[in-house]
Scaffold this active site. Structure first.
Site, PDB file in Angstrom:
ATOM      1  N   ASN A 278       0.800  -1.227   0.000  1.00 17.73           N
ATOM      2  CA  ASN A 278       0.000   0.000   0.000  1.00 17.73           C
ATOM      3  C   ASN A 278       0.831   1.275   0.000  1.00 17.73           C
ATOM      4  O   ASN A 278       0.302   2.356  -0.227  1.00 17.73           O
ATOM      5  CB  ASN A 278      -0.968   0.026   1.190  1.00 17.73           C
ATOM      6  CG  ASN A 278      -0.270  -0.162   2.514  1.00 17.73           C
ATOM      7  OD1 ASN A 278       0.056  -1.286   2.871  1.00 17.73           O
ATOM      8  ND2 ASN A 278      -0.001   0.917   3.217  1.00 17.73           N
TER       9      ASN A 278
ATOM     10  N   SER B  76      17.987  -6.195   3.456  1.00 15.96           N
ATOM     11  CA  SER B  76      18.625  -4.879   3.592  1.00 15.96           C
ATOM     12  C   SER B  76      20.121  -5.060   3.834  1.00 15.96           C
ATOM     13  O   SER B  76      20.548  -6.082   4.408  1.00 15.96           O
ATOM     14  CB  SER B  76      18.017  -4.145   4.794  1.00 15.96           C
ATOM     15  OG  SER B  76      18.800  -3.019   5.126  1.00 15.96           O
TER      16      SER B  76
ATOM     17  N   TYR C 182      16.365  -5.084  14.019  1.00 13.75           N
ATOM     18  CA  TYR C 182      16.101  -4.917  12.578  1.00 13.75           C
ATOM     19  C   TYR C 182      17.160  -5.674  11.762  1.00 13.75           C
ATOM     20  O   TYR C 182      16.820  -6.420  10.828  1.00 13.75           O
ATOM     21  CB  TYR C 182      16.107  -3.427  12.213  1.00 13.75           C
ATOM     22  CG  TYR C 182      15.839  -3.185  10.738  1.00 13.75           C
ATOM     23  CD1 TYR C 182      14.598  -3.467  10.180  1.00 13.75           C
ATOM     24  CD2 TYR C 182      16.842  -2.694   9.891  1.00 13.75           C
ATOM     25  CE1 TYR C 182      14.352  -3.255   8.830  1.00 13.75           C
ATOM     26  CE2 TYR C 182      16.602  -2.478   8.548  1.00 13.75           C
ATOM     27  CZ  TYR C 182      15.360  -2.756   8.021  1.00 13.75           C
ATOM     28  OH  TYR C 182      15.114  -2.564   6.667  1.00 13.75           O
TER      29      TYR C 182
HETATM   30  N1  LIG Z   1      13.421   2.372   2.839  1.00 12.51           N
HETATM   31  C1  LIG Z   1      14.666   1.893   2.894  1.00 12.51           C
HETATM   32  O1  LIG Z   1      15.655   2.650   2.842  1.00 12.51           O
HETATM   33  C2  LIG Z   1      14.905   0.416   2.991  1.00 12.51           C
HETATM   34  C3  LIG Z   1      16.240  -0.028   2.973  1.00 12.51           C
HETATM   35  C4  LIG Z   1      16.490  -1.394   3.050  1.00 12.51           C
HETATM   36  C5  LIG Z   1      15.424  -2.275   3.123  1.00 12.51           C
HETATM   37  N2  LIG Z   1      14.139  -1.809   3.150  1.00 12.51           N
HETATM   38  C6  LIG Z   1      13.049  -2.792   3.226  1.00 12.51           C
HETATM   39  O2  LIG Z   1      12.097  -2.518   2.215  1.00 12.51           O
HETATM   40  C7  LIG Z   1      10.820  -3.016   2.605  1.00 12.51           C
HETATM   41  C8  LIG Z   1       9.756  -1.973   2.328  1.00 12.51           C
HETATM   42  O3  LIG Z   1      10.033  -0.840   3.136  1.00 12.51           O
HETATM   43  P1  LIG Z   1       9.603   0.644   2.721  1.00 12.51           P
HETATM   44  O4  LIG Z   1      10.824   1.491   2.817  1.00 12.51           O
HETATM   45  O5  LIG Z   1       8.798   0.647   1.479  1.00 12.51           O
HETATM   46  O6  LIG Z   1       8.693   1.021   3.989  1.00 12.51           O
HETATM   47  P2  LIG Z   1       7.170   1.542   4.105  1.00 12.51           P
HETATM   48  O7  LIG Z   1       6.905   2.607   3.102  1.00 12.51           O
HETATM   49  O8  LIG Z   1       6.984   1.849   5.546  1.00 12.51           O
HETATM   50  O9  LIG Z   1       6.318   0.263   3.692  1.00 12.51           O
HETATM   51  C9  LIG Z   1       6.286  -0.848   4.526  1.00 12.51           C
HETATM   52  C10 LIG Z   1       5.062  -1.658   4.203  1.00 12.51           C
HETATM   53  O10 LIG Z   1       5.028  -2.778   5.107  1.00 12.51           O
HETATM   54  C11 LIG Z   1       3.752  -2.814   5.702  1.00 12.51           C
HETATM   55  N3  LIG Z   1       3.721  -3.426   7.037  1.00 12.51           N
HETATM   56  C12 LIG Z   1       4.332  -3.027   8.163  1.00 12.51           C
HETATM   57  N4  LIG Z   1       3.979  -3.816   9.192  1.00 12.51           N
HETATM   58  C13 LIG Z   1       3.109  -4.723   8.697  1.00 12.51           C
HETATM   59  C14 LIG Z   1       2.356  -5.780   9.258  1.00 12.51           C
HETATM   60  N5  LIG Z   1       2.389  -6.076  10.571  1.00 12.51           N
HETATM   61  N6  LIG Z   1       1.557  -6.520   8.452  1.00 12.51           N
HETATM   62  C15 LIG Z   1       1.475  -6.239   7.134  1.00 12.51           C
HETATM   63  N7  LIG Z   1       2.144  -5.239   6.545  1.00 12.51           N
HETATM   64  C16 LIG Z   1       2.946  -4.484   7.321  1.00 12.51           C
HETATM   65  C17 LIG Z   1       3.318  -1.361   5.790  1.00 12.51           C
HETATM   66  O11 LIG Z   1       1.928  -1.270   6.024  1.00 12.51           O
HETATM   67  P3  LIG Z   1       1.306   0.043   6.765  1.00 12.51           P
HETATM   68  O12 LIG Z   1       1.252   1.106   5.713  1.00 12.51           O
HETATM   69  O13 LIG Z   1      -0.037  -0.426   7.211  1.00 12.51           O
HETATM   70  O14 LIG Z   1       2.236   0.397   7.880  1.00 12.51           O
HETATM   71  C18 LIG Z   1       3.754  -0.869   4.420  1.00 12.51           C
HETATM   72  O15 LIG Z   1       2.824  -1.222   3.453  1.00 12.51           O
HETATM   73  C19 LIG Z   1      10.954  -3.417   4.074  1.00 12.51           C
HETATM   74  O16 LIG Z   1      11.073  -4.804   4.164  1.00 12.51           O
HETATM   75  C20 LIG Z   1      12.248  -2.741   4.525  1.00 12.51           C
HETATM   76  O17 LIG Z   1      12.891  -3.470   5.553  1.00 12.51           O
HETATM   77  C21 LIG Z   1      13.853  -0.476   3.086  1.00 12.51           C
END
Ligand SMILES: NC(=O)c1ccc[n+]([C@@H]2O[C@H](COP(=O)([O-])OP(=O)(O)OC[C@H]3O[C@@H](n4cnc5c(N)ncnc54)[C@H](OP(=O)(O)O)[C@@H]3O)[C@@H](O)[C@H]2O)c1
Length: 286
Positions: free
Chosen positions: A12, A140, A168
């Site tokens: 989402n 990550s 994490y």
């Molecule tokens: N952003 C970065 O720099 C970065 C770097 C390395 C790795 N990552 C990885 O990339 C992935 C996506 O992260 P993002 O940066 O796109 O973050 P984000 O925008 O916060 O998106 C995270 C998604 O995960 C969902 N989520 C969280 N808790 C959940 C739960 N209990 N059940 C179901 N869904 C859940 C969130 O839903 P809600 O909207 O309802 O909270 C949201 O849709 C993650 O696995 C993160 O560890 C990100």
């Protein structure tokens, strides 16, 4: 991707939403597994508006509750018995100790254990496609600081000794160990790969992190990768014919990285984590 069914968790917003948009533009049938159904429906509407793809289903799934995952997977298996791609993308970061519905530390529970169960439950559907299904785990570079502390996966050390960054990193190392063990166990049927998406300017550390971390993240965001670019490697692994037969690898910027952290290659640790995880989700596997 026409005729292919793709399941994406956490679709989402952020990297998951960008991944969904780009795969929708390629004609995939999407199943968006989202914690909040309303947010999922809004995302589906935005994707349809942007791509004209109406073949999108939203299912509510809270990865911090194994019962919710079981219910969502049951729906998918009934309605969509063939799944071509599973993108285990959802993730959470927090500085405070929280537990899942079944009592596991939240980041381990959501980022690893929830996806472990979902993958197990969808494996029969992922084994159906002629080419074999693709499983993609969003890890990550933070895994470099991770180790798996089996004594503390239920928050046994308590809030005072809790480190959000340590938890994490542990969960992201678990993503890689799980990927490699999956690739070893199901080499004939599916491929499993994982990735670092880069540092991506999403709201990731603005949600459950403490105010200082959230502020630093907000200030850093303009220098981070745009979420659209952050989806590059997930989309590549989901759609590119180049990686059809590649499995058990860790990718960054669409390139196979030969050496993630040394600990990520530890086969005994991967097998131990698998056994621990299987035992933890046992009641929800049927
Ligand atoms: N952003 C970065 O720099 C970065 C770097 C390395 C790795 N990552 C990885 O990339 C992935 C996506 O992260 P993002 O940066 O796109 O973050 P984000 O925008 O916060 O998106 C995270 C998604 O995960 C969902 N989520 C969280 N808790 C959940 C739960 N209990 N059940 C179901 N869904 C859940 C969130 O839903 P809600 O909207 O309802 O909270 C949201 O849709 C993650 O696995 C993160 O560890 C990100």
């Amino acid at each position: 991707m026409k005729g292919k069914t793709v399941v994406i968790t956490g679709a989402n917003e952020g990297i998951g939403l960008s991944t969904a948009k780009r795969l929708a533009a390629k004609g995939a049938h999407l199943i968006l597994a989202c914690r909040d159904e309303r947010k999922g429906l809004n995302a589906a509407g935005a994707i349809t508006e942007r791509t004209d793809n109406r073949s999108i289903v939203v299912i509510p799934m809270d990865l911090s509750d194994l019962a919710s995952i079981q219910a969502g997977a049951e729906f998918i298996m009934t309605e969509h018995p063939k799944v071509d791609v599973l993108v285990n993308n959802a993730g959470v970061f927090t500085n405070q100790l929280h537990l899942t519905a079944q009592g596991y530390e939240l980041q381990f529970g959501v980022n690893h254990l929830g996806h472990f169960l979902l993958t197990q439950l969808l494996l029969p559907a992922l084994q159906c496609p002629d080419e074999g299904g693709r499983i993609i785990n969003v890890s990550s570079a933070a895994h470099h600081h991770g180790k798996i502390d089996f004594q503390n996966l239920r928050g046994e050390y308590g809030s005072k000794r809790y480190s959000g960054t340590r938890a994490y990193s542990q969960s992201k190392l678990a993503n890689i160990l799980f990927t490699k063990e999956l690739a070893r166990r199901y080499a004939e049927d599916v491929t499993a790969n994982c990735l670092h998406p880069g540092v991506v300017g999403t709201r990731f550390a603005n949600k459950q992190a403490n105010p200082l971390v959230s502020l630093i993240w907000t200030m850093y965001k303009p220098f981070a990768r745009h979420p659209k670019k952050g989806a590059d490697t997930s989309v590549y692994l989901a759609a590119s014919p180049e990686v059809r037969d590649v499995s058990g690898r860790y990718f960054d910027q669409c390139q196979c990285v030969r050496r993630p952290a040394a600990i990520a290659h530890d086969e005994d640790l991967a097998a131990k984590l698998w056994d621990y995880s299987e035992n933890a989700v046992r009641d929800y596997l049927d």
